[in-house]
Scaffold this motif. Sequence first.
Motif, PDB file in Angstrom:
ATOM      1  N   LEU A  51       0.797  -1.449  -0.044  1.00  0.00           N
ATOM      2  CA  LEU A  51      -0.003  -0.173   0.185  1.00  0.00           C
ATOM      3  C   LEU A  51       0.913   1.277  -0.038  1.00  0.00           C
ATOM      4  N   ILE A  52       1.974   1.193   0.666  1.00  0.00           N
ATOM      5  CA  ILE A  52       2.821   2.207   0.623  1.00  0.00           C
ATOM      6  C   ILE A  52       3.469   2.585  -0.823  1.00  0.00           C
ATOM      7  N   GLY A  53       3.699   1.377  -1.321  1.00  0.00           N
ATOM      8  CA  GLY A  53       4.350   1.235  -2.745  1.00  0.00           C
ATOM      9  C   GLY A  53       3.186   1.986  -3.709  1.00  0.00           C
ATOM     10  N   VAL A  54       1.910   1.710  -3.454  1.00  0.00           N
ATOM     11  CA  VAL A  54       0.912   2.167  -4.061  1.00  0.00           C
ATOM     12  C   VAL A  54       0.995   3.824  -4.316  1.00  0.00           C
ATOM     13  N   LEU A  55       0.740   4.099  -3.146  1.00  0.00           N
ATOM     14  CA  LEU A  55       0.830   5.623  -2.826  1.00  0.00           C
ATOM     15  C   LEU A  55       2.255   6.234  -3.401  1.00  0.00           C
ATOM     16  N   GLY A  56       3.175   5.503  -3.356  1.00  0.00           N
ATOM     17  CA  GLY A  56       4.659   6.066  -3.746  1.00  0.00           C
ATOM     18  C   GLY A  56       4.497   5.972  -5.246  1.00  0.00           C
ATOM     19  N   THR A  57       3.981   4.895  -6.001  1.00  0.00           N
ATOM     20  CA  THR A  57       3.821   4.756  -7.467  1.00  0.00           C
ATOM     21  C   THR A  57       2.953   6.002  -8.079  1.00  0.00           C
ATOM     22  N   ALA A  58       1.831   6.123  -7.320  1.00  0.00           N
ATOM     23  CA  ALA A  58       0.881   7.180  -7.830  1.00  0.00           C
ATOM     24  C   ALA A  58       1.430   8.538  -7.701  1.00  0.00           C
ATOM     25  N   PHE A  59       2.239   8.810  -6.504  1.00  0.00           N
ATOM     26  CA  PHE A  59       2.972  10.045  -6.562  1.00  0.00           C
ATOM     27  C   PHE A  59       4.077  10.230  -7.511  1.00  0.00           C
ATOM     28  N   GLY A  60       4.753   9.149  -7.724  1.00  0.00           N
ATOM     29  CA  GLY A  60       5.758   9.289  -8.792  1.00  0.00           C
ATOM     30  C   GLY A  60       5.112   9.572 -10.282  1.00  0.00           C
ATOM     31  N   ILE A  61       3.980   8.843 -10.448  1.00  0.00           N
ATOM     32  CA  ILE A  61       3.440   9.212 -12.088  1.00  0.00           C
ATOM     33  C   ILE A  61       2.665  10.647 -12.225  1.00  0.00           C
ATOM     34  N   THR A  62       2.308  11.155 -10.971  1.00  0.00           N
ATOM     35  CA  THR A  62       1.982  12.514 -11.049  1.00  0.00           C
ATOM     36  C   THR A  62       3.096  13.408 -11.253  1.00  0.00           C
ATOM     37  N   LEU A  63       4.255  13.193 -10.556  1.00  0.00           N
ATOM     38  CA  LEU A  63       5.490  13.845 -10.547  1.00  0.00           C
ATOM     39  C   LEU A  63       6.006  13.671 -12.023  1.00  0.00           C
ATOM     40  N   LEU A  64       5.837  12.709 -12.760  1.00  0.00           N
ATOM     41  CA  LEU A  64       6.135  12.270 -13.806  1.00  0.00           C
ATOM     42  C   LEU A  64       5.462  13.157 -15.028  1.00  0.00           C
ATOM     43  N   TYR A  65       4.050  13.386 -14.645  1.00  0.00           N
ATOM     44  CA  TYR A  65       3.365  14.499 -15.621  1.00  0.00           C
ATOM     45  C   TYR A  65       3.833  15.848 -15.417  1.00  0.00           C
ATOM     46  N   LEU A  66       4.225  16.246 -14.205  1.00  0.00           N
ATOM     47  CA  LEU A  66       4.575  17.609 -13.936  1.00  0.00           C
ATOM     48  C   LEU A  66       5.912  17.835 -14.733  1.00  0.00           C
ATOM     49  N   LEU A  67       6.690  16.745 -14.964  1.00  0.00           N
ATOM     50  CA  LEU A  67       8.163  16.822 -15.483  1.00  0.00           C
ATOM     51  C   LEU A  67       7.894  16.886 -17.093  1.00  0.00           C
ATOM     52  N   LEU A  68       6.988  16.032 -17.593  1.00  0.00           N
ATOM     53  CA  LEU A  68       6.932  15.734 -18.995  1.00  0.00           C
ATOM     54  C   LEU A  68       5.462  16.274 -19.718  1.00  0.00           C
ATOM     55  N   GLY A  69       4.566  16.216 -18.779  1.00  0.00           N
ATOM     56  CA  GLY A  69       3.376  16.618 -19.511  1.00  0.00           C
ATOM     57  C   GLY A  69       2.778  15.965 -20.729  1.00  0.00           C
ATOM     58  N   ALA A  70       2.558  16.459 -21.860  1.00  0.00           N
ATOM     59  CA  ALA A  70       1.975  16.058 -22.936  1.00  0.00           C
ATOM     60  C   ALA A  70       3.116  15.126 -23.661  1.00  0.00           C
ATOM     61  N   ARG A  71       4.361  15.591 -23.608  1.00  0.00           N
ATOM     62  CA  ARG A  71       5.523  14.879 -23.966  1.00  0.00           C
ATOM     63  C   ARG A  71       5.593  13.587 -23.708  1.00  0.00           C
ATOM     64  N   MET A  72       5.079  12.867 -22.887  1.00  0.00           N
ATOM     65  CA  MET A  72       4.779  11.687 -22.443  1.00  0.00           C
ATOM     66  C   MET A  72       4.234  10.607 -23.548  1.00  0.00           C
ATOM     67  N   SER A  73       3.335  11.409 -24.555  1.00  0.00           N
ATOM     68  CA  SER A  73       2.895  10.770 -25.560  1.00  0.00           C
ATOM     69  C   SER A  73       4.029  10.419 -26.762  1.00  0.00           C
ATOM     70  N   ASP A  74       5.114  10.794 -26.598  1.00  0.00           N
ATOM     71  CA  ASP A  74       6.326  10.416 -27.464  1.00  0.00           C
ATOM     72  C   ASP A  74       7.106   9.461 -27.471  1.00  0.00           C
ATOM     73  N   PRO A  75       7.022   8.228 -28.102  1.00  0.00           N
ATOM     74  CA  PRO A  75       7.466   6.840 -27.886  1.00  0.00           C
ATOM     75  C   PRO A  75       8.903   7.103 -27.820  1.00  0.00           C
ATOM     76  N   ARG A  76       9.465   8.068 -28.635  1.00  0.00           N
ATOM     77  CA  ARG A  76      10.922   8.271 -28.674  1.00  0.00           C
ATOM     78  C   ARG A  76      11.655   8.407 -27.215  1.00  0.00           C
ATOM     79  N   ARG A  77      10.585   8.823 -26.079  1.00  0.00           N
ATOM     80  CA  ARG A  77      11.240   8.879 -24.911  1.00  0.00           C
ATOM     81  C   ARG A  77      11.037   7.801 -23.827  1.00  0.00           C
TER      82      ARG A  77
END
Length: 410
Positions: free
Chosen positions: A285-311
């Motif tokens: 459950l701690i891993g679940v929270l940490g993963t959700a936080f990590g994905i949200t942080l990833l969005y703040l870093l990359l935003g729509a650029r995450m859709s680029d498969p070259r990344r």
Amino acid sequence: MPKSAPRLAAGLLALALVFTVAVTTPWHLIDLPKPDAALDFTSAEIARQNAFRHEILPWSTASWIISTLVPLVIGFSPLGRRMYDGLRVRPWVIAVPLTVAGVVLITSLLTVPTDVMAERVSLKYGLSVQNWRLWVWDRGLNWALTSLGLAVIAVVLMALAKHWKQGWWLPGAIAAALLVLGVSFAYPVLVEPRFNHFTSMPAGAQRNEFLALAKQDGVPVKDVLVADASKRTTALNAYVSGFGSTRRLVVYDTLLKDTPPAQVRLVVAHELGHAAEDDVLHGTLIGVLGTAFGITLLYLLLGARMSDPRRAAMLVALVAAGTVLASPVQNLVSRKIEARADYHSLRLTNDPQDFVAMQHDLAVQNIDGLDPSRWRYWMFATHPTPPERIAMGRAWATQDGHPVPPLVGR
């Protein structure tokens, strides 16, 4: 969805993560005397441990550095995009897993020399007994499983980012959290059997004693499984994995071979402590929270650029970086959880004399580090050191009015 939503979600998830760790981690169990290896380990035992670590640590440290830097170099440079383009494979849902597998493969191949040298040291000291064919098989299987896990994450996140350019973080966080939950649940039945063969512990007095101990502890245990660890190692170990219907109590066959029954009983009591506290589920459950936080942080870093498969390679690099950054906190929590399981073992058995002897004997057989450097302790130690664990046993005995004398000079 408001533009501030991902920042707000990241903040709330971070607070929830910190709060959960702070509240559920057993920060203090008993006042401990200062750990002192010289009280319980002979000079010859300490010298052997120091010699082993002197030989193996340069290779294992070099391997860790390589396995950390290689994904970072590839992912945060044009090399990652060139790898993707060089595949000339379409569609992207195929090219992305191939890119991810390529990054993991390059990393694995570059660590072969250092890992071979580390394995040679383990063979020299008798800690490893596996043949090189099995060693190669394990590395190949680890590569396949790691690549599969990272590829699934990459494909799912990129597919969501292509569909929801500005809002993929929410379904992405949910999907990643569910993946962590599912993997933790299924790991004992899907992954562990790929590495070891498990059999039910033969009927007899020792098995009956373990089941009776579990019943006394109020932990439902239908069976005790024995892993054929002796095909790889002489190390002594036991563990609990999974939760709910997949939870299993496993002991190494090496532990049952020559270890005194009273010490095996203490090891099993330690593992029952994990089961009684639902440590695997809480960690998940701690891993679940940490993963959700990590994905949200990833969005703040990359935003729509995450859709680029070259990344794809960049995503692997970010996972590698996040893993390293999270390690000190994860290890701190793990050490406290393991200490609670030790405390549980002492409460359940009330046998501090054998507990101290068991921690000594396991440390000698497994050639555990008795006094690691501070940075190694924070980066790699998932358990308290043997002197720390012995100090707990000695503190328990003193509190109970039956002090345990030092083992050296008995």
